[in-house]
Design a protein around this motif. Structure first.
Motif, PDB file in Angstrom:
ATOM      1  N   ALA A 171       2.310   1.809  -3.443  1.00 12.32           N
ATOM      2  CA  ALA A 171       1.288   2.343  -4.353  1.00 12.32           C
ATOM      3  C   ALA A 171       0.984   3.800  -4.017  1.00 12.32           C
ATOM      4  O   ALA A 171       0.783   4.628  -4.906  1.00 12.32           O
ATOM      5  CB  ALA A 171       0.019   1.499  -4.267  1.00 12.32           C
ATOM      6  N   ALA A 172       0.967   4.105  -2.720  1.00  8.24           N
ATOM      7  CA  ALA A 172       0.650   5.477  -2.309  1.00  8.24           C
ATOM      8  C   ALA A 172       1.751   6.441  -2.751  1.00  8.24           C
ATOM      9  O   ALA A 172       1.466   7.581  -3.128  1.00  8.24           O
ATOM     10  CB  ALA A 172       0.462   5.539  -0.794  1.00  8.24           C
ATOM     11  N   ALA A 189       0.836  -1.200   0.000  1.00  6.25           N
ATOM     12  CA  ALA A 189       0.000   0.000   0.000  1.00  6.25           C
ATOM     13  C   ALA A 189       0.874   1.254   0.000  1.00  6.25           C
ATOM     14  O   ALA A 189       0.584   2.226  -0.710  1.00  6.25           O
ATOM     15  CB  ALA A 189      -0.935  -0.010   1.213  1.00  6.25           C
ATOM     16  N   ALA A 190       1.952   1.215   0.788  1.00 10.36           N
ATOM     17  CA  ALA A 190       2.832   2.394   0.856  1.00 10.36           C
ATOM     18  C   ALA A 190       3.492   2.647  -0.498  1.00 10.36           C
ATOM     19  O   ALA A 190       3.624   3.798  -0.935  1.00 10.36           O
ATOM     20  CB  ALA A 190       3.889   2.201   1.948  1.00 10.36           C
ATOM     21  N   ASP A 242       3.472   6.153  -5.358  1.00  8.04           N
ATOM     22  CA  ASP A 242       3.262   6.358  -6.792  1.00  8.04           C
ATOM     23  C   ASP A 242       2.309   7.509  -7.071  1.00  8.04           C
ATOM     24  O   ASP A 242       2.471   8.252  -8.028  1.00  8.04           O
ATOM     25  CB  ASP A 242       2.620   5.108  -7.413  1.00  8.04           C
ATOM     26  CG  ASP A 242       3.662   4.140  -7.895  1.00  8.04           C
ATOM     27  OD1 ASP A 242       4.846   4.423  -7.663  1.00  8.04           O
ATOM     28  OD2 ASP A 242       3.291   3.124  -8.482  1.00  8.04           O
ATOM     29  N   VAL A 243       1.296   7.589  -6.212  1.00  8.82           N
ATOM     30  CA  VAL A 243       0.249   8.567  -6.444  1.00  8.82           C
ATOM     31  C   VAL A 243       0.818   9.984  -6.435  1.00  8.82           C
ATOM     32  O   VAL A 243       0.365  10.853  -7.165  1.00  8.82           O
ATOM     33  CB  VAL A 243      -0.865   8.406  -5.374  1.00  8.82           C
ATOM     34  CG1 VAL A 243      -1.845   9.554  -5.431  1.00  8.82           C
ATOM     35  CG2 VAL A 243      -1.585   7.084  -5.574  1.00  8.82           C
TER      36      VAL A 243
END
Lengths: 156, 217
Positions: free
Chosen positions: A38-39, A35-36, A41-42
């Motif tokens: 992917a976050a 999750a971290a 990436d945002v």
């Protein structure tokens, strides 16, 4: 004992499954990492693909091509050589700056993993034995005040 | 504002009223709104720019997602892929969740839909292999109380095992989710939406009888 309420019964169901099929060790840690990643990436600044050139190397279907991405003053040149199921990426960052490159691969089932490579003083880095598929490179300056940048996902 | 889930609708006929836990019941998942309220709080903090809140949210909800996904009898590695895909979807589509209170329902529904999709495609591809869940009993001690506790636990397991598979899945999902989306759940189980509530009632009744027969209540 009085008749069990709906909530009591559901509590039994929860306890039974928590005991007999417990959450695997490290599952939470792995999901936190995913999750971290992917976050992060945002919040990335995305580079733009400005050039693509293909050169057929000929032998046994091996191909090579170059991609050029730009963000601000930073240029990223990639030479990608694909042979069979694996590929090799030679990268060159101009101007050179101390960075870590994360190559994020997305498998067909949506699972992601990443390979990390350091960028030397020359601005060069190499990624070898990458399976063909979706790939995204994320460049993280070691100077944390500088923004991380990433290429759009591309197919190799 | 109530919890809204991303797909389907809870129909009036099948709507479950929010239930307060009976006095003395452990404030656990599903039984109360508490974990969902915590999830909402963590999601809101993360949206406000606190990266640690995402860690906290993952820690809180991953065990819930595990039980929801495993109710579809997926092997551990496949279940993990489904859970990870759910987290990635949350991170990437966080803007789609306008109301933080919806995050718990959004996550469990997303995970359940994906679990159902994977489950269905596996059933098509390969004959159903009944995934045997190896009983994981705690190490026994010689103390008599331990033996009694062990036997009680065994009796509870047996009572749940004796339920039809559809009941097992439905009750596991309901037990670990706050207010499951009945329309989607009905589609997953191949049941009319109006029958979920009555089916759940029958499944609970079967469990109650099994527990009484086992002398557990």
């Amino acid at each position: 004992m009085s008749e069990m309420s709906r909530e009591d019964l559901l509590d039994v169901v929860r306890r039974v499954w928590e005991q007999r099929d417990p959450v695997p060790d490290e599952l939470v840690a792995r999901m936190q990492a995913a999750a971290a990643l992917a976050a992060s990436d945002v919040d990335l600044e995305l580079m733009e693909l400005v050039e693509r050139a293909t050169s057929l190397a000929g032998a046994r279907g091996a191909t090579a091509y170059t991609l050029r991405f730009v963000y601000g003053d930073t240029d990223l040149l990639l030479r990608i050589a694909v042979e069979g199921e694996v590929s090799r990426v030679d990268g060159w960052i101009v101007p050179p700056q101390p960075m870590t490159v994360h190559a994020i691969r997305t498998a067909p089932n949506g699972r992601e993993d990443s390979v990390v490579s350091d960028v030397g003083d020359s601005g060069r880095f190499v990624l070898v034995d990458l399976p063909v598929g979706q790939l995204q490179l994320r460049l993280e300056p070691r100077d944390h005040s500088r923004v991380a940048i990433a290429t759009p996902a591309f197919e190799i | 504002m109530g919890v809204r889930e991303p797909v389907g609708r809870t129909t009036g006929a099948a709507a479950v009223p929010a239930s307060g836990a009976p006095p003395g019941a452990a404030p656990r998942h599903g039984g109360t709104d508490e974990p969902w309220a915590q999830a909402a709080d963590r999601f809101a903090r993360w949206s406000d720019g606190d990266p640690a809140a995402l860690d906290d949210l993952v820690r809180l909800m991953t065990p819930v997602l595990w039980h929801v996904v495993r109710a579809y009898r997926l092997p551990a590695d496949v279940a993990e892929d489904v859970i990870q895909a759910s987290w990635l979807a949350l991170v990437r589509r966080r803007d789609a969740i306008r109301d933080p209170a919806a995050v718990g329902g959004w996550l469990t529904t997303t995970a359940r839909r994906e679990a159902w999709r994977v489950h269905a495609s596996r059933e098509r591809a390969t004959p159903v292999e009944d995934q045997h869940l190896a009983p994981r009993l705690p190490r026994q001690t010689s103390a008599e109380t331990e033996v009694v506790a062990h036997e009680q636990r065994r009796a509870l397991w047996d009572a749940v095992d004796a339920l039809p598979p559809r009941c097992q899945r439905l009750l596991r999902v309901v037990a670990f989710t706050n207010r499951p989306d009945y329309a989607q759940l009905a589609a997953d189980l191949g049941m009319p939406v109006g029958s979920i509530g009555p089916t759940r009632g029958r499944c609970l009744a079967k469990l109650r009888v099994a527990l009484i027969e086992a002398g557990e209540c």
